[in-house]
Design an enzyme around this catalytic site. Structure first.
Site, PDB file in Angstrom:
ATOM      1  CG  ASP A  66      -1.817   1.179   1.307  1.00 48.00           C
ATOM      2  OD1 ASP A  66      -2.039   1.823   0.268  1.00 48.00           O
ATOM      3  OD2 ASP A  66      -2.310   1.487   2.419  1.00 48.00           O
ATOM      4  CG  ASP A 259      -3.353   4.620  -2.219  1.00 49.78           C
ATOM      5  OD1 ASP A 259      -2.670   3.619  -1.943  1.00 49.78           O
ATOM      6  OD2 ASP A 259      -4.368   4.941  -1.570  1.00 49.78           O
TER       7      ASP A 259
END
Ligand SMILES: *[C@@H]1O[C@H](CO)[C@@H](O)[C@H](O)[C@H]1NC(C)=O
Length: 474
Positions: A66, A259
């Site tokens: 992440d 992201d």
């Protein structure tokens, strides 16, 4: 929270992997990028994960990659939605810091305890490293049914680490202990494949550099505007070659970030409706149900008939390192009209891979699956190159072109650059004043001088709406 220094001897042992695999891209010998190729599994819907071995003896867990958060956290107790968890009591090298940490998302959260332990990566860097680990004791809507990962690896900057930026991030620990270059790169290979398929789509997380076999053509770099998320500057959007013509600040309202933990391409509301209008106009489909655009409905076609030719190309212009230039990354509909469900024998249903956001433009997995993305922290820039695995039915589904002039856009599309910092300063001064006042009152009333304790219960929303946790297809 400080870490013990790495045990020095390991450093010399590492190149002992002198098994002929060392690459030209591997000058020192500590890094073997080929060993990291195809080290990820997953899909855009539920994220891409890396296998890690945690503790002594090692416990194997799958960890979600992440780039939109900065804590390393793993399930620390059994949970109905995880198939595995890390039991610190079974690890002789685990050290608890006794510090509680909570990370809240707009939907979902977890609370855990901070500690340190050693990890190794079977398909990563050789050697073992001591890192900060939050063991999750309680969570809500974080682990969902069907996910195959048991923890999360936050690869963003320490500014986002909880409970404070003094908790060294996983990647900072790696750079310090393994002495690798401060750069990692990510290739996710789910283009054109079902959003939540068998979970065996591949991907690569290359720690410490760039692996040449993972891209074709040139790498184009855009500066990181601020080091918290990977915040970049978007200058322009085009749908089917047509400029949306919005004020460029709208594209960065209130930030534009890269992201990997967000499933979709997320656009600020104003931009989203402009994009939807433009796609609907050019999509050659009359009276398309609005539920499709908002994500509440799927659109289905006969299996033999692929709908992609009906939709336009989408291009995002990023500021080049030379600020008077830009380059554009483009995704074809194969990336944003995503197969998700088969009905009966011959209907294939698709979802719209773009959604709206109240506070960010998020270049999520939908877009990243088209590219090899380089997080060059050393030079404060994010690079994009065409990824060879970004293809469907043998044709590429992404493009990069440049340079373009920026004469037609403002010299700065990111307004009030460090807006969040003054807010945090005000908050901390307010807290300090509050502590001071309480202290005074207690001294005066009780004549006992108590210590002013600051408990770490920082409930700030770290990942706000950008998290995978929120925008996963359920
Ligand atoms: C930056 O780009 C402009 C326009 O293409 C060019 O004229 C200029 O020489 C470039 N500057 C540098 C330092 O490369």
């Amino acid at each position: 929270v400080l870490l013990r220094p790495a045990s020095g001897s390991r450093q010399q042992d590492a190149p002992g992997a002198a098994d002929g695999l060392a690459l030209a891209s591997d000058p020192g010998g500590t890094l073997n990028f080929l060993a990291m190729v195809e080290n990820l599994q997953g899909d855009s819907g539920r994220g891409y994960y890396l296998e890690m071995l945690i503790g002594t003896p090692p416990q194997a867990l799958n960890i979600l990659v992440d780039t939109g958060s900065s804590n390393f956290a793993v399930a620390g107790v059994p949970d109905p939605d995880v198939t595995s968890y890390f039991n610190p009591e079974l690890s002789s090298t685990y050290r608890s810091q006794g510090l509680e940490v909570t990370v809240k998302y707009s939907q979902g959260s977890w609370t855990g305890v901070l500690g340190t332990d050693v990890i190794t990566m079977p398909k990563g860097l050789s050697g073992s490293y001591t890192i900060n680990i939050a063991t999750i004791l309680e969570s809500e809507n974080f682990f969902l049914p069907g996910v195959k990962w048991h923890g999360i690896l936050g690869l963003a900057y320490d500014a986002l680490a909880k409970p404070s930026s003094s908790v060294e991030t996983f990647f900072d620990s790696l750079v310090r202990q393994a002495k690798i270059p401060n750069i990692f790169s990510l290739q996710m290979c789910g283009a054109g494949l079902p959003v939540s398929g068998s979970g065996t789509n591949g991907g690569s997380l290359v720690l410490g550099g760039i692996e040449p076999s993972l891209y074709t053509g040139d790498i184009w770099y855009t500066p990181i505007k601020e080091e918290w998320y990977y915040q970049v500057e978007i200058l322009k959007l085009e749908v089917g070659g047509q400029n949306l013509e919005l004020d460029c600040r709208e594209y960065n309202a209130d930030k534009a970030i890269v992201d990997s933990g967000t499933t979709l391409l997320r656009l600020p509301e104003k931009v989203f409706s402009a994009v939807v209008q433009a796609i609907a106009r050019t999509s050659l489909i009359q009276e398309f149900s609005s539920g499709f655009w908002t994500g509440s409905q799927l659109a289905c076609w006969d299996r033999a008939e692929k709908p992609w030719s009906l939709f336009p190309k989408l291009s995002i212009y990023l500021r080049d390192e030379n600020s008077s230039r830009s380059f554009r990354i483009s995704i074809l509909p194969q990336l944003y009209i995503q197969p998700i469900l088969v009905i009966g024998d011959n209907l294939q249903c698709y979802r719209f891979g773009i959604s709206s956001s109240t506070n960010a433009l998020v270049i999520g997995a939908t877009v990243m699956e088209g590219f090899y993305v380089i997080f060059d922290r050393a030079q404060r820039r994010v690079g994009f190159a065409v990824s060879p695995c970004a293809e469907a039915d043998g044709s590429p589904v992404s493009e990069i072109e440049g340079p373009f002039t920026t004469a037609d856009v403002a010299s700065n599309c990111v307004s009030s650059v460090s807006f969040h910092e003054p807010v945090l300063w005000i908050a901390s001064y307010a807290l300090m004043s509050l502590c001071g006042i309480i202290l005074l009152v207690l001294i005066v009333l009780l004549l006992i001088p108590p210590r002013c304790q600051h408990r770490y219960t920082d409930n700030d929303v770290v990942n706000d709406e950008s998290s995978l946790v929120r925008h996963r297809w359920k």
